[in-house]
Design a protein around this motif. Structure first.
Motif, PDB file in Angstrom:
ATOM      1  N   ALA A  32      55.671  17.686  21.895  1.00  0.00           N
ATOM      2  CA  ALA A  32      57.049  18.178  21.851  1.00  0.00           C
ATOM      3  C   ALA A  32      57.112  19.494  22.629  1.00  0.00           C
ATOM      4  O   ALA A  32      56.795  20.552  22.095  1.00  0.00           O
ATOM      5  CB  ALA A  32      57.513  18.362  20.406  1.00  0.00           C
ATOM      6  N   ALA A  85      66.352  10.652  20.733  1.00  0.00           N
ATOM      7  CA  ALA A  85      65.315   9.809  21.352  1.00  0.00           C
ATOM      8  C   ALA A  85      65.815   9.246  22.681  1.00  0.00           C
ATOM      9  O   ALA A  85      65.071   9.217  23.667  1.00  0.00           O
ATOM     10  CB  ALA A  85      64.910   8.686  20.404  1.00  0.00           C
ATOM     11  N   LEU A  96      56.561  13.118  28.862  1.00  0.00           N
ATOM     12  CA  LEU A  96      56.006  14.018  27.851  1.00  0.00           C
ATOM     13  C   LEU A  96      54.489  13.858  27.851  1.00  0.00           C
ATOM     14  O   LEU A  96      53.972  12.755  27.716  1.00  0.00           O
ATOM     15  CB  LEU A  96      56.574  13.678  26.468  1.00  0.00           C
ATOM     16  CG  LEU A  96      58.088  13.823  26.336  1.00  0.00           C
ATOM     17  CD1 LEU A  96      58.562  13.279  24.994  1.00  0.00           C
ATOM     18  CD2 LEU A  96      58.510  15.266  26.506  1.00  0.00           C
ATOM     19  N   VAL A 141      62.067  19.276  24.136  1.00  0.00           N
ATOM     20  CA  VAL A 141      62.093  18.473  22.912  1.00  0.00           C
ATOM     21  C   VAL A 141      62.479  19.357  21.729  1.00  0.00           C
ATOM     22  O   VAL A 141      63.284  18.965  20.885  1.00  0.00           O
ATOM     23  CB  VAL A 141      60.727  17.791  22.658  1.00  0.00           C
ATOM     24  CG1 VAL A 141      60.711  17.115  21.296  1.00  0.00           C
ATOM     25  CG2 VAL A 141      60.419  16.793  23.760  1.00  0.00           C
ATOM     26  N   LEU A 158      65.757  11.788  25.418  1.00  0.00           N
ATOM     27  CA  LEU A 158      64.400  12.144  25.848  1.00  0.00           C
ATOM     28  C   LEU A 158      63.656  10.990  26.526  1.00  0.00           C
ATOM     29  O   LEU A 158      62.553  11.187  27.030  1.00  0.00           O
ATOM     30  CB  LEU A 158      63.594  12.632  24.640  1.00  0.00           C
ATOM     31  CG  LEU A 158      64.109  13.910  23.986  1.00  0.00           C
ATOM     32  CD1 LEU A 158      63.353  14.182  22.700  1.00  0.00           C
ATOM     33  CD2 LEU A 158      64.007  15.093  24.937  1.00  0.00           C
ATOM     34  N   GLN A 159      64.228   9.807  26.552  1.00  0.00           N
ATOM     35  CA  GLN A 159      63.530   8.629  27.079  1.00  0.00           C
ATOM     36  C   GLN A 159      63.084   8.775  28.529  1.00  0.00           C
ATOM     37  O   GLN A 159      62.041   8.273  28.908  1.00  0.00           O
ATOM     38  CB  GLN A 159      64.406   7.377  26.941  1.00  0.00           C
ATOM     39  CG  GLN A 159      64.339   6.748  25.589  1.00  0.00           C
ATOM     40  CD  GLN A 159      62.947   6.268  25.240  1.00  0.00           C
ATOM     41  OE1 GLN A 159      62.379   5.427  25.927  1.00  0.00           O
ATOM     42  NE2 GLN A 159      62.393   6.797  24.180  1.00  0.00           N
ATOM     43  N   TRP A 217      58.801   8.948  16.075  1.00  0.00           N
ATOM     44  CA  TRP A 217      58.040  10.120  16.527  1.00  0.00           C
ATOM     45  C   TRP A 217      58.853  11.396  16.299  1.00  0.00           C
ATOM     46  O   TRP A 217      58.342  12.396  15.777  1.00  0.00           O
ATOM     47  CB  TRP A 217      57.668   9.963  18.001  1.00  0.00           C
ATOM     48  CG  TRP A 217      57.148  11.207  18.640  1.00  0.00           C
ATOM     49  CD1 TRP A 217      55.898  11.739  18.513  1.00  0.00           C
ATOM     50  CD2 TRP A 217      57.876  12.101  19.486  1.00  0.00           C
ATOM     51  NE1 TRP A 217      55.792  12.905  19.242  1.00  0.00           N
ATOM     52  CE2 TRP A 217      56.999  13.140  19.848  1.00  0.00           C
ATOM     53  CE3 TRP A 217      59.171  12.117  19.980  1.00  0.00           C
ATOM     54  CZ2 TRP A 217      57.387  14.182  20.678  1.00  0.00           C
ATOM     55  CZ3 TRP A 217      59.556  13.157  20.816  1.00  0.00           C
ATOM     56  CH2 TRP A 217      58.661  14.175  21.149  1.00  0.00           C
ATOM     57  N   LEU A 218      60.125  11.373  16.657  1.00  0.00           N
ATOM     58  CA  LEU A 218      60.992  12.534  16.517  1.00  0.00           C
ATOM     59  C   LEU A 218      61.079  12.993  15.061  1.00  0.00           C
ATOM     60  O   LEU A 218      60.914  14.183  14.761  1.00  0.00           O
ATOM     61  CB  LEU A 218      62.388  12.206  17.051  1.00  0.00           C
ATOM     62  CG  LEU A 218      63.397  13.332  16.939  1.00  0.00           C
ATOM     63  CD1 LEU A 218      63.217  14.306  18.085  1.00  0.00           C
ATOM     64  CD2 LEU A 218      64.805  12.775  16.939  1.00  0.00           C
ATOM     65  N   LYS A 232      56.558   7.298  25.154  1.00  0.00           N
ATOM     66  CA  LYS A 232      57.914   7.851  25.304  1.00  0.00           C
ATOM     67  C   LYS A 232      58.435   8.274  23.939  1.00  0.00           C
ATOM     68  O   LYS A 232      57.976   7.793  22.904  1.00  0.00           O
ATOM     69  CB  LYS A 232      58.842   6.793  25.900  1.00  0.00           C
ATOM     70  CG  LYS A 232      58.496   6.408  27.313  1.00  0.00           C
ATOM     71  CD  LYS A 232      59.496   6.988  28.229  1.00  0.00           C
ATOM     72  CE  LYS A 232      59.261   6.539  29.656  1.00  0.00           C
ATOM     73  NZ  LYS A 232      60.083   7.294  30.547  1.00  0.00           N
ATOM     74  N   ALA A 233      59.435   9.145  23.940  1.00  0.00           N
ATOM     75  CA  ALA A 233      60.047   9.582  22.696  1.00  0.00           C
ATOM     76  C   ALA A 233      60.623   8.389  21.942  1.00  0.00           C
ATOM     77  O   ALA A 233      61.214   7.493  22.539  1.00  0.00           O
ATOM     78  CB  ALA A 233      61.150  10.592  22.989  1.00  0.00           C
ATOM     79  N   SER A 234      60.433   8.385  20.636  1.00  0.00           N
ATOM     80  CA  SER A 234      61.012   7.351  19.776  1.00  0.00           C
ATOM     81  C   SER A 234      61.597   8.040  18.547  1.00  0.00           C
ATOM     82  O   SER A 234      61.263   9.186  18.244  1.00  0.00           O
ATOM     83  CB  SER A 234      59.950   6.337  19.346  1.00  0.00           C
ATOM     84  OG  SER A 234      59.014   6.937  18.470  1.00  0.00           O
ATOM     85  N   ASP A 252      53.207  19.886  15.902  1.00  0.00           N
ATOM     86  CA  ASP A 252      53.817  18.550  16.030  1.00  0.00           C
ATOM     87  C   ASP A 252      53.324  17.554  14.992  1.00  0.00           C
ATOM     88  O   ASP A 252      54.114  16.814  14.403  1.00  0.00           O
ATOM     89  CB  ASP A 252      53.551  17.968  17.417  1.00  0.00           C
ATOM     90  CG  ASP A 252      54.292  18.691  18.516  1.00  0.00           C
ATOM     91  OD1 ASP A 252      55.091  19.608  18.227  1.00  0.00           O
ATOM     92  OD2 ASP A 252      54.075  18.335  19.688  1.00  0.00           O
TER      93      ASP A 252
END
Length: 162
Positions: free
Chosen positions: A109, A131, A139, A113, A134-135, A82-83, A77-79, A24
């Motif tokens: 991830a 994103a 995670l 993810v 995945l919110q 980050w992704l 949280k996923a952003s 990751d």
């Protein structure tokens, strides 16, 4: 702060050269603040590679986060940022490291993810759509240590078979 590393053998001295490149946050040493996550990782590693599932407990001197180290902290949280960061680190076309952070903190991830990363890479979804998808997912968090300087703030406290 207490952090955990799940593995299949005790680690005397952390060797950053043993880490896998396409993780990751890149090649480095990974820990999590969640004991259950670390135990799950230890059991998986022992099942795949043999050895004994081990939980290693470390204490992070939080002065590292206020020091002159280069630290990147992603939201829990996923952003989109980050992704894209995770995707670039996992992309096998990138032969050189994509960043020079000493420490990176952010979500792990997981398999769900990775599926969405594939959808992004194949052009099915934009990073913003992924994103958003995945919110609502919880995670687990991870701490990446990528330099010897960062490791100086990490102190081994305990090792136990799980």
């Amino acid at each position: 702060m207490t952090l955990y590393h799940g593995t299949n053998e005790d680690i005397g001295v952390i060797d950053l050269t043993k880490g896998l490149r396409y993780k990751d946050f890149g090649k480095g040493f990974y820990l999590t603040p969640d004991k259950t996550t670390a135990i799950r990782m230890a059991m998986k590693k022992a099942r795949l590679f043999g050895g004994t599932a081990m939980l290693i407990t470390y204490e992070l001197d939080e002065a590292a986060l206020r020091s002159d180290l280069k630290v990147k902290v992603f939201p829990e949280k996923a952003s989109v940022e980050w992704l894209i960061f995770v995707d670039a680190n996992r992309d096998r076309k990138n032969e050189a490291p994509i960043h020079d952070f000493d420490i990176v903190i952010g979500p792990i991830a997981d398999d769900g993810v990775v599926l969405q990363l594939t959808n992004y890479r194949e052009g099915i979804y934009t990073p913003e759509q992924v994103a958003k998808l995945l919110q609502d997912r919880f995670l687990d968090q991870q701490y990446y240590f990528g330099t010897e300087q960062a490791l100086q703030f990490l102190h081994k406290k305990n090792v136990q078979a799980v």
